[in-house]
Design a protein around this motif. Structure first.
Motif, PDB file in Angstrom:
ATOM      1  N   ASP A  80       0.818  -1.183   0.176  1.00  0.00           N
ATOM      2  CA  ASP A  80      -0.028  -0.159   0.034  1.00  0.00           C
ATOM      3  C   ASP A  80       0.899   1.283  -0.025  1.00  0.00           C
ATOM      4  OD1 ASP A  80      -2.386   1.425  -0.042  1.00  0.00           O
ATOM      5  OD2 ASP A  80      -2.619   1.459   2.124  1.00  0.00           O
ATOM      6  N   ALA A  81       1.751   1.283  -0.834  1.00  0.00           N
ATOM      7  CA  ALA A  81       2.888   2.435  -0.938  1.00  0.00           C
ATOM      8  C   ALA A  81       2.075   3.652  -1.319  1.00  0.00           C
ATOM      9  CB  ALA A  81       3.727   2.127  -1.858  1.00  0.00           C
ATOM     10  N   GLN A  82       2.546   4.600  -0.830  1.00  0.00           N
ATOM     11  CA  GLN A  82       2.161   6.254  -1.165  1.00  0.00           C
ATOM     12  C   GLN A  82       3.021   6.868  -1.966  1.00  0.00           C
ATOM     13  OE1 GLN A  82      -1.126   6.806   0.268  1.00  0.00           O
ATOM     14  NE2 GLN A  82      -0.874   4.550   0.639  1.00  0.00           N
ATOM     15  N   VAL A  83       2.387   7.678  -3.047  1.00  0.00           N
ATOM     16  CA  VAL A  83       3.197   8.341  -3.978  1.00  0.00           C
ATOM     17  C   VAL A  83       3.904   9.534  -3.175  1.00  0.00           C
ATOM     18  CG1 VAL A  83       2.996   9.997  -5.949  1.00  0.00           C
ATOM     19  CG2 VAL A  83       1.578   8.059  -5.851  1.00  0.00           C
ATOM     20  N   LEU A  84       5.404   9.496  -3.324  1.00  0.00           N
ATOM     21  CA  LEU A  84       6.042  10.648  -2.723  1.00  0.00           C
ATOM     22  C   LEU A  84       6.529  11.838  -3.754  1.00  0.00           C
ATOM     23  CD1 LEU A  84       7.505  11.054   0.008  1.00  0.00           C
ATOM     24  CD2 LEU A  84       9.722   9.853  -0.690  1.00  0.00           C
ATOM     25  N   ALA A  85       6.816  11.251  -5.076  1.00  0.00           N
ATOM     26  CA  ALA A  85       7.150  12.509  -5.948  1.00  0.00           C
ATOM     27  C   ALA A  85       7.035  11.931  -7.288  1.00  0.00           C
ATOM     28  CB  ALA A  85       8.580  12.526  -5.750  1.00  0.00           C
ATOM     29  N   GLU A  86       6.413  12.969  -8.300  1.00  0.00           N
ATOM     30  CA  GLU A  86       6.374  12.430  -9.508  1.00  0.00           C
ATOM     31  C   GLU A  86       7.192  13.581 -10.549  1.00  0.00           C
ATOM     32  OE1 GLU A  86       2.131  12.846 -10.043  1.00  0.00           O
ATOM     33  OE2 GLU A  86       2.010  10.761  -9.894  1.00  0.00           O
ATOM     34  N   LEU A  87       7.928  12.956 -11.462  1.00  0.00           N
ATOM     35  CA  LEU A  87       8.711  14.223 -12.230  1.00  0.00           C
ATOM     36  C   LEU A  87       7.651  14.293 -13.641  1.00  0.00           C
ATOM     37  CD1 LEU A  87      12.166  12.203 -12.435  1.00  0.00           C
ATOM     38  CD2 LEU A  87      11.053  13.782 -10.883  1.00  0.00           C
ATOM     39  N   ASP A  88       7.951  15.674 -14.151  1.00  0.00           N
ATOM     40  CA  ASP A  88       7.307  15.982 -15.225  1.00  0.00           C
ATOM     41  C   ASP A  88       7.689  15.416 -16.608  1.00  0.00           C
ATOM     42  OD1 ASP A  88       5.972  17.513 -17.279  1.00  0.00           O
ATOM     43  OD2 ASP A  88       6.587  19.344 -16.415  1.00  0.00           O
ATOM     44  N   PRO A  89       6.744  14.645 -17.105  1.00  0.00           N
ATOM     45  CA  PRO A  89       7.215  13.834 -18.268  1.00  0.00           C
ATOM     46  C   PRO A  89       7.552  14.505 -19.533  1.00  0.00           C
ATOM     47  CG  PRO A  89       4.775  14.051 -18.041  1.00  0.00           C
ATOM     48  CD  PRO A  89       5.201  14.501 -16.810  1.00  0.00           C
ATOM     49  N   GLU A  90       7.145  16.217 -19.424  1.00  0.00           N
ATOM     50  CA  GLU A  90       7.665  16.613 -20.831  1.00  0.00           C
ATOM     51  C   GLU A  90       9.085  17.069 -20.602  1.00  0.00           C
ATOM     52  OE1 GLU A  90       5.008  20.398 -21.348  1.00  0.00           O
ATOM     53  OE2 GLU A  90       3.605  19.009 -21.898  1.00  0.00           O
ATOM     54  N   ASP A  91       9.886  17.078 -19.422  1.00  0.00           N
ATOM     55  CA  ASP A  91      11.273  17.066 -19.129  1.00  0.00           C
ATOM     56  C   ASP A  91      12.104  15.805 -19.989  1.00  0.00           C
ATOM     57  OD1 ASP A  91      10.815  19.505 -18.080  1.00  0.00           O
ATOM     58  OD2 ASP A  91      10.990  18.984 -16.077  1.00  0.00           O
ATOM     59  N   TYR A  92      11.465  14.842 -20.211  1.00  0.00           N
ATOM     60  CA  TYR A  92      12.105  13.477 -20.513  1.00  0.00           C
ATOM     61  C   TYR A  92      11.780  12.769 -21.643  1.00  0.00           C
ATOM     62  CZ  TYR A  92      13.981  14.816 -16.014  1.00  0.00           C
ATOM     63  OH  TYR A  92      14.641  15.602 -14.853  1.00  0.00           O
ATOM     64  N   TYR A  93      10.524  12.968 -22.073  1.00  0.00           N
ATOM     65  CA  TYR A  93       9.831  12.120 -23.056  1.00  0.00           C
ATOM     66  C   TYR A  93       9.541  12.876 -24.344  1.00  0.00           C
ATOM     67  CZ  TYR A  93       9.786   9.246 -19.054  1.00  0.00           C
ATOM     68  OH  TYR A  93       9.878   8.325 -18.033  1.00  0.00           O
ATOM     69  N   ASP A  94       9.591  12.016 -25.513  1.00  0.00           N
ATOM     70  CA  ASP A  94       9.120  12.507 -26.864  1.00  0.00           C
ATOM     71  C   ASP A  94       7.664  11.907 -26.929  1.00  0.00           C
ATOM     72  OD1 ASP A  94       8.008  12.740 -29.384  1.00  0.00           O
ATOM     73  OD2 ASP A  94      10.185  12.067 -30.269  1.00  0.00           O
ATOM     74  N   LEU A  95       6.739  12.719 -26.488  1.00  0.00           N
ATOM     75  CA  LEU A  95       5.459  12.121 -26.519  1.00  0.00           C
ATOM     76  C   LEU A  95       4.774  11.785 -27.528  1.00  0.00           C
ATOM     77  CD1 LEU A  95       4.056  14.768 -23.909  1.00  0.00           C
ATOM     78  CD2 LEU A  95       5.036  12.517 -23.635  1.00  0.00           C
TER      79      LEU A  95
END
Length: 281
Positions: A38-53
Protein backbone atom coordinates in the motif's frame (compact mmCIF):
# COMPACT_ATOMS: atom_id res chain seq x y z
CA UNK A 1 6.12 16.45 -4.48
CA UNK A 2 5.05 15.38 -1.00
CA UNK A 3 7.26 16.33 1.93
CA UNK A 4 9.66 13.49 2.71
CA UNK A 5 8.88 11.98 6.13
CA UNK A 6 11.66 10.79 8.46
CA UNK A 7 12.80 7.45 7.04
CA UNK A 8 14.72 4.62 8.65
CA UNK A 9 17.78 3.51 6.62
CA UNK A 10 15.79 3.39 3.35
CA UNK A 11 16.75 1.44 0.25
CA UNK A 12 15.39 2.05 -3.25
CA UNK A 13 14.36 -0.28 -6.05
CA UNK A 14 13.93 1.08 -9.58
CA UNK A 15 12.51 -0.47 -12.75
CA UNK A 16 11.88 0.99 -16.19
CA UNK A 17 9.31 0.05 -18.81
CA UNK A 18 10.41 -0.54 -22.38
CA UNK A 19 13.78 -1.78 -23.63
CA UNK A 20 14.86 -2.90 -20.14
CA UNK A 21 11.65 -4.78 -19.32
CA UNK A 22 11.08 -7.97 -21.33
CA UNK A 23 7.70 -9.47 -20.49
CA UNK A 24 7.05 -6.52 -18.13
CA UNK A 25 8.90 -8.66 -15.58
CA UNK A 26 10.88 -5.87 -13.89
CA UNK A 27 8.23 -3.15 -13.75
CA UNK A 28 5.76 -5.74 -12.44
CA UNK A 29 7.95 -6.22 -9.34
CA UNK A 30 7.47 -2.54 -8.47
CA UNK A 31 3.74 -2.71 -9.25
CA UNK A 32 3.46 -5.80 -7.04
CA UNK A 33 5.26 -4.22 -4.08
CA UNK A 34 3.34 -0.95 -4.39
CA UNK A 35 0.10 -2.92 -4.11
CA UNK A 36 1.25 -5.35 -1.42
CA UNK A 37 2.66 -2.59 0.78
CA UNK A 38 0.00 0.00 0.00
CA UNK A 39 2.81 2.38 -0.96
CA UNK A 40 2.10 6.11 -1.14
CA UNK A 41 3.21 8.45 -3.93
CA UNK A 42 6.11 10.58 -2.74
CA UNK A 43 7.15 12.39 -5.92
CA UNK A 44 6.38 12.58 -9.65
CA UNK A 45 8.60 14.00 -12.41
CA UNK A 46 7.26 16.16 -15.25
CA UNK A 47 7.10 13.89 -18.33
CA UNK A 48 7.62 16.79 -20.73
CA UNK A 49 11.20 17.11 -19.45
CA UNK A 50 12.19 13.59 -20.49
CA UNK A 51 9.85 12.08 -23.10
CA UNK A 52 9.10 12.41 -26.78
CA UNK A 53 5.33 12.23 -26.42
CA UNK A 54 4.96 11.11 -30.03
CA UNK A 55 6.95 8.01 -29.08
CA UNK A 56 5.82 7.50 -25.49
CA UNK A 57 2.25 8.71 -25.84
CA UNK A 58 -0.19 9.54 -23.04
CA UNK A 59 -3.11 7.11 -22.73
CA UNK A 60 -6.78 7.93 -22.23
CA UNK A 61 -9.20 5.51 -20.60
CA UNK A 62 -12.30 5.69 -18.38
CA UNK A 63 -12.02 5.85 -14.60
CA UNK A 64 -14.32 4.07 -12.12
CA UNK A 65 -17.07 6.62 -12.77
CA UNK A 66 -16.79 6.32 -16.54
CA UNK A 67 -15.12 9.70 -17.01
CA UNK A 68 -12.33 9.82 -19.59
CA UNK A 69 -8.97 10.40 -17.90
CA UNK A 70 -5.66 11.21 -19.57
CA UNK A 71 -2.66 9.38 -18.09
CA UNK A 72 0.79 10.77 -18.84
CA UNK A 73 4.00 8.67 -18.84
CA UNK A 74 4.96 10.00 -15.41
CA UNK A 75 8.05 8.78 -13.51
CA UNK A 76 6.76 8.03 -10.01
CA UNK A 77 8.45 7.50 -6.66
CA UNK A 78 6.51 5.68 -3.90
CA UNK A 79 7.27 5.26 -0.20
CA UNK A 80 6.45 2.12 1.78
CA UNK A 81 7.03 0.87 5.32
CA UNK A 82 6.94 -2.94 5.15
CA UNK A 83 5.73 -4.70 8.28
CA UNK A 84 8.44 -7.33 7.78
CA UNK A 85 11.35 -4.88 8.00
CA UNK A 86 12.73 -2.08 10.13
CA UNK A 87 13.88 -0.30 6.96
CA UNK A 88 11.81 1.99 4.78
CA UNK A 89 11.61 1.45 1.02
CA UNK A 90 11.35 3.77 -1.96
CA UNK A 91 9.90 2.26 -5.13
CA UNK A 92 10.54 3.99 -8.46
CA UNK A 93 9.01 3.18 -11.85
CA UNK A 94 9.09 5.04 -15.16
CA UNK A 95 9.12 4.45 -18.89
CA UNK A 96 12.67 4.61 -20.16
CA UNK A 97 13.18 8.32 -20.96
CA UNK A 98 13.85 9.61 -24.47
CA UNK A 99 15.87 12.67 -23.47
CA UNK A 100 18.39 13.98 -20.92
CA UNK A 101 19.36 10.68 -19.34
CA UNK A 102 22.11 12.10 -17.14
CA UNK A 103 19.85 14.85 -15.82
CA UNK A 104 17.06 12.32 -15.29
CA UNK A 105 19.31 10.03 -13.25
CA UNK A 106 20.74 12.91 -11.24
CA UNK A 107 17.21 14.05 -10.41
CA UNK A 108 16.07 10.58 -9.32
CA UNK A 109 19.19 10.01 -7.24
CA UNK A 110 18.89 13.51 -5.78
CA UNK A 111 15.48 12.51 -4.42
CA UNK A 112 17.01 9.28 -3.12
CA UNK A 113 19.79 11.19 -1.37
CA UNK A 114 17.30 13.64 0.09
CA UNK A 115 15.37 10.69 1.54
CA UNK A 116 18.53 9.14 2.99
CA UNK A 117 18.70 6.11 0.67
CA UNK A 118 21.77 3.96 1.33
CA UNK A 119 21.38 1.30 -1.41
CA UNK A 120 19.88 1.30 -4.90
CA UNK A 121 18.72 -1.84 -6.71
CA UNK A 122 17.80 -1.64 -10.40
CA UNK A 123 15.71 -4.38 -11.97
CA UNK A 124 15.71 -5.42 -15.62
CA UNK A 125 14.59 -8.23 -17.87
CA UNK A 126 15.92 -9.35 -21.24
CA UNK A 127 14.89 -11.83 -23.91
CA UNK A 128 17.08 -14.93 -23.92
CA UNK A 129 17.51 -18.42 -25.35
CA UNK A 130 16.38 -20.12 -22.17
CA UNK A 131 13.73 -22.85 -21.84
CA UNK A 132 10.54 -22.00 -19.97
CA UNK A 133 10.66 -25.46 -18.40
CA UNK A 134 13.58 -24.45 -16.17
CA UNK A 135 13.89 -21.82 -13.42
CA UNK A 136 14.22 -18.28 -14.77
CA UNK A 137 17.92 -17.32 -14.62
CA UNK A 138 18.64 -14.07 -12.76
CA UNK A 139 22.06 -12.44 -12.97
CA UNK A 140 23.35 -9.77 -10.65
CA UNK A 141 26.26 -7.36 -10.63
CA UNK A 142 27.67 -4.48 -8.60
CA UNK A 143 30.75 -2.28 -8.64
CA UNK A 144 30.62 -1.78 -4.86
CA UNK A 145 33.26 -3.95 -3.11
CA UNK A 146 31.25 -4.36 0.10
CA UNK A 147 28.11 -5.47 -1.71
CA UNK A 148 30.15 -7.68 -4.02
CA UNK A 149 31.63 -9.56 -1.05
CA UNK A 150 28.35 -9.76 0.90
CA UNK A 151 26.27 -10.99 -2.05
CA UNK A 152 28.97 -12.84 -4.02
CA UNK A 153 28.46 -10.55 -7.02
CA UNK A 154 30.90 -9.30 -9.63
CA UNK A 155 31.17 -6.14 -11.71
CA UNK A 156 29.28 -6.49 -14.99
CA UNK A 157 31.34 -7.79 -17.91
CA UNK A 158 28.68 -6.90 -20.51
CA UNK A 159 29.83 -5.02 -23.61
CA UNK A 160 27.27 -3.38 -25.89
CA UNK A 161 24.31 -1.00 -25.89
CA UNK A 162 22.83 -0.23 -22.47
CA UNK A 163 19.55 1.05 -21.10
CA UNK A 164 18.71 3.62 -18.47
CA UNK A 165 19.28 0.99 -15.74
CA UNK A 166 23.01 0.97 -16.45
CA UNK A 167 23.20 4.76 -16.51
CA UNK A 168 21.35 5.08 -13.20
CA UNK A 169 23.69 2.53 -11.61
CA UNK A 170 26.76 4.26 -13.02
CA UNK A 171 25.66 7.70 -11.79
CA UNK A 172 24.82 6.23 -8.37
CA UNK A 173 28.23 4.58 -8.05
CA UNK A 174 30.03 7.74 -9.15
CA UNK A 175 28.12 9.61 -6.45
CA UNK A 176 29.18 7.09 -3.79
CA UNK A 177 25.78 5.40 -3.56
CA UNK A 178 26.06 1.57 -3.64
CA UNK A 179 24.06 0.07 -6.51
CA UNK A 180 23.06 -3.47 -7.47
CA UNK A 181 21.75 -4.54 -10.89
CA UNK A 182 19.51 -7.61 -11.24
CA UNK A 183 18.37 -9.01 -14.60
CA UNK A 184 15.98 -11.85 -15.39
CA UNK A 185 16.24 -13.86 -18.61
CA UNK A 186 12.79 -14.27 -20.20
CA UNK A 187 12.29 -17.07 -22.77
CA UNK A 188 11.98 -15.17 -26.04
CA UNK A 189 9.41 -17.49 -27.61
CA UNK A 190 6.88 -16.84 -24.80
CA UNK A 191 7.77 -13.20 -24.18
CA UNK A 192 4.28 -11.73 -24.48
CA UNK A 193 3.71 -9.81 -21.23
CA UNK A 194 3.09 -10.38 -18.46
CA UNK A 195 5.63 -13.00 -17.39
CA UNK A 196 4.89 -13.63 -13.69
CA UNK A 197 7.42 -16.46 -13.51
CA UNK A 198 10.22 -13.98 -14.32
CA UNK A 199 8.71 -11.40 -11.96
CA UNK A 200 8.71 -13.96 -9.15
CA UNK A 201 12.33 -14.87 -9.89
CA UNK A 202 13.36 -11.21 -9.76
CA UNK A 203 11.44 -10.76 -6.52
CA UNK A 204 13.37 -13.67 -4.98
CA UNK A 205 16.73 -12.24 -6.06
CA UNK A 206 15.72 -8.80 -4.76
CA UNK A 207 14.88 -10.43 -1.41
CA UNK A 208 18.35 -12.00 -1.32
CA UNK A 209 19.98 -8.65 -2.13
CA UNK A 210 18.28 -6.67 0.62
CA UNK A 211 17.91 -9.48 3.18
CA UNK A 212 14.26 -8.66 3.82
CA UNK A 213 11.31 -11.05 3.29
CA UNK A 214 9.20 -9.76 0.40
CA UNK A 215 5.50 -10.63 -0.02
CA UNK A 216 4.70 -13.02 -2.85
CA UNK A 217 0.94 -12.44 -2.80
CA UNK A 218 -0.67 -14.11 -5.80
CA UNK A 219 2.56 -14.16 -7.82
CA UNK A 220 3.33 -17.82 -7.20
CA UNK A 221 -0.15 -18.86 -8.37
CA UNK A 222 0.13 -16.57 -11.40
CA UNK A 223 3.55 -18.03 -12.23
CA UNK A 224 2.12 -21.55 -12.12
CA UNK A 225 -0.72 -20.52 -14.44
CA UNK A 226 1.82 -18.97 -16.82
CA UNK A 227 3.85 -22.19 -16.72
CA UNK A 228 0.78 -24.28 -17.60
CA UNK A 229 -0.01 -21.94 -20.49
CA UNK A 230 3.54 -22.19 -21.86
CA UNK A 231 3.41 -25.99 -21.50
CA UNK A 232 0.12 -26.09 -23.41
CA UNK A 233 1.63 -23.97 -26.19
CA UNK A 234 4.55 -26.38 -26.44
CA UNK A 235 2.22 -29.38 -26.50
CA UNK A 236 0.21 -27.89 -29.37
CA UNK A 237 3.17 -26.86 -31.53
CA UNK A 238 5.71 -29.56 -32.47
CA UNK A 239 8.23 -26.97 -33.69
CA UNK A 240 8.22 -25.18 -30.35
CA UNK A 241 8.45 -28.53 -28.54
CA UNK A 242 11.52 -29.45 -30.60
CA UNK A 243 13.09 -26.04 -30.00
CA UNK A 244 12.51 -26.28 -26.23
CA UNK A 245 14.08 -29.74 -26.23
CA UNK A 246 17.17 -28.30 -27.94
CA UNK A 247 17.36 -25.50 -25.38
CA UNK A 248 17.10 -28.01 -22.55
CA UNK A 249 20.03 -29.96 -23.99
CA UNK A 250 22.08 -26.76 -24.26
CA UNK A 251 21.19 -25.73 -20.71
CA UNK A 252 21.85 -28.91 -18.76
CA UNK A 253 20.90 -29.04 -15.10
CA UNK A 254 24.57 -28.98 -14.06
CA UNK A 255 25.06 -25.66 -15.87
CA UNK A 256 22.09 -23.96 -14.24
CA UNK A 257 23.02 -21.66 -11.35
CA UNK A 258 19.52 -22.29 -9.98
CA UNK A 259 20.50 -25.93 -9.35
CA UNK A 260 23.71 -25.15 -7.44
CA UNK A 261 24.24 -25.63 -3.75
CA UNK A 262 24.36 -21.85 -3.24
CA UNK A 263 20.99 -21.45 -4.97
CA UNK A 264 19.43 -24.15 -2.79
CA UNK A 265 20.83 -22.44 0.30
CA UNK A 266 19.41 -19.08 -0.82
CA UNK A 267 15.99 -20.64 -1.32
CA UNK A 268 16.12 -22.14 2.16
CA UNK A 269 17.10 -18.75 3.62
CA UNK A 270 14.08 -17.16 1.89
CA UNK A 271 11.87 -19.85 3.38
CA UNK A 272 13.18 -19.14 6.88
CA UNK A 273 12.76 -15.37 6.51
CA UNK A 274 9.16 -15.71 5.36
CA UNK A 275 8.38 -18.31 8.02
CA UNK A 276 9.64 -16.03 10.78
CA UNK A 277 7.59 -13.12 9.43
CA UNK A 278 4.50 -15.31 9.34
CA UNK A 279 4.96 -16.21 13.00
CA UNK A 280 6.58 -19.61 12.61
CA UNK A 281 9.33 -20.89 14.91
Amino acid sequence: MQSIPPLNDPWMVAAFEGWNDAGDAASSVVDHLVEEWDAQVLAELDPEDYYDLQVTRPIVHPDEDGARVLHWPTPTLWHARPRSSERDVLLFKAPEPNFRWKHFCSTVLGLARLAGVTEVVTLGALLADTPHTRPVPVSGSTSDPTLAERLSLRPSSYVGPVGINAVLGEVASADGLPAISLWAAVPHYVAEPPCPKATLALLGSLEDAVGVPLPQGALEEMAQAWQHGADDLMAQDPEIAEYVSELEEEHTTDELPEASGDAIAREFERYLRRRNVDGGP
